[in-house]
Design a protein around this motif. Structure first.
Motif, short mmCIF file in Angstrom:
data_model
loop_
_atom_site.label_atom_id
_atom_site.label_comp_id
_atom_site.label_asym_id
_atom_site.label_seq_id
_atom_site.Cartn_x
_atom_site.Cartn_y
_atom_site.Cartn_z
N MET A 104 65.70 27.50 -21.73
CA MET A 104 64.27 27.56 -22.01
C MET A 104 64.05 27.76 -23.50
SD MET A 104 62.81 29.93 -18.89
CE MET A 104 63.65 31.42 -19.42
N ASP A 105 63.16 26.97 -24.07
CA ASP A 105 62.75 27.12 -25.47
C ASP A 105 61.25 27.37 -25.49
OD1 ASP A 105 65.23 26.43 -26.99
OD2 ASP A 105 65.02 24.57 -25.85
N GLY A 106 60.83 28.37 -26.27
CA GLY A 106 59.43 28.69 -26.38
C GLY A 106 59.23 30.03 -27.05
N PRO A 107 58.01 30.54 -27.00
CA PRO A 107 57.76 31.85 -27.59
C PRO A 107 58.57 32.94 -26.87
CG PRO A 107 55.69 30.69 -27.13
CD PRO A 107 56.79 29.91 -26.49
N ARG A 108 59.20 33.80 -27.65
CA ARG A 108 60.10 34.82 -27.10
C ARG A 108 59.44 35.64 -26.00
NH1 ARG A 108 64.74 36.49 -28.59
NH2 ARG A 108 64.59 35.58 -30.65
N LEU A 109 58.22 36.10 -26.21
CA LEU A 109 57.55 36.94 -25.22
C LEU A 109 57.34 36.18 -23.91
CD1 LEU A 109 56.38 39.70 -24.71
CD2 LEU A 109 54.20 38.89 -25.61
N ALA A 110 56.97 34.91 -23.99
CA ALA A 110 56.78 34.10 -22.78
C ALA A 110 58.10 33.92 -22.03
CB ALA A 110 56.17 32.75 -23.14
#
Length: 128
Positions: A104-110
């Motif tokens: 998964m790649d995306g905002p760390r919190l998400a």
């Protein structure tokens, strides 16, 4: 942007696990956070788009970027409001059945918020 990689291994054979991915109507059977998938196609294909509805009624839009049936891998982008994730799934043979992976790649919190739900789904995916 951050990256998180999850794995699960279980007794289901790779062909079974791959079929569970390819048939979007089966997603809710192994992914307890999914209530329904709305898409014109019922089998996973590159370019397909739609929405995934959670059991809480939250709808996230998605687009499938790639599907490789021979390698049993696929990638998609999911958007929920301003949050965008890119997810890559793979299925491999394992001595105990199969292993499935999710990058998964995306905002760390998400990613951190979604990871427990994703790991539960992956574990259910590789069950017989």
């Amino acid at each position: 942007m951050a990256r998180l990689i999850l794995h699960a291994t279980g007794p289901a054979i790779p062909e079974t696990v791959w079929r569970r991915y390819v048939c979007v109507d089966e997603w809710a059977s192994w992914s307890p956070q999914i209530k329904a998938v709305q898409a014109a196609e019922r089998r996973l294909t590159a370019g397909m788009s739609g929405t995934v509805e959670s059991v809480a009624g939250i709808r996230a839009a998605f687009v499938v970027d790639a599907v490789d049936h021979d390698r049993r891998s696929w990638a998609w982008r999911v958007r929920l409001g301003p949050v965008r994730l890119r997810l890559h799934h793979g299925v491999c043979t394992h001595t105990r059945g199969s292993t499935t992976s999710l990058t998964m790649d995306g905002p760390r919190l998400a990613l951190l918020a979604y990871a427990p739900f994703a790991l539960l789904a992956l574990r259910r995916l590789v069950r017989p």
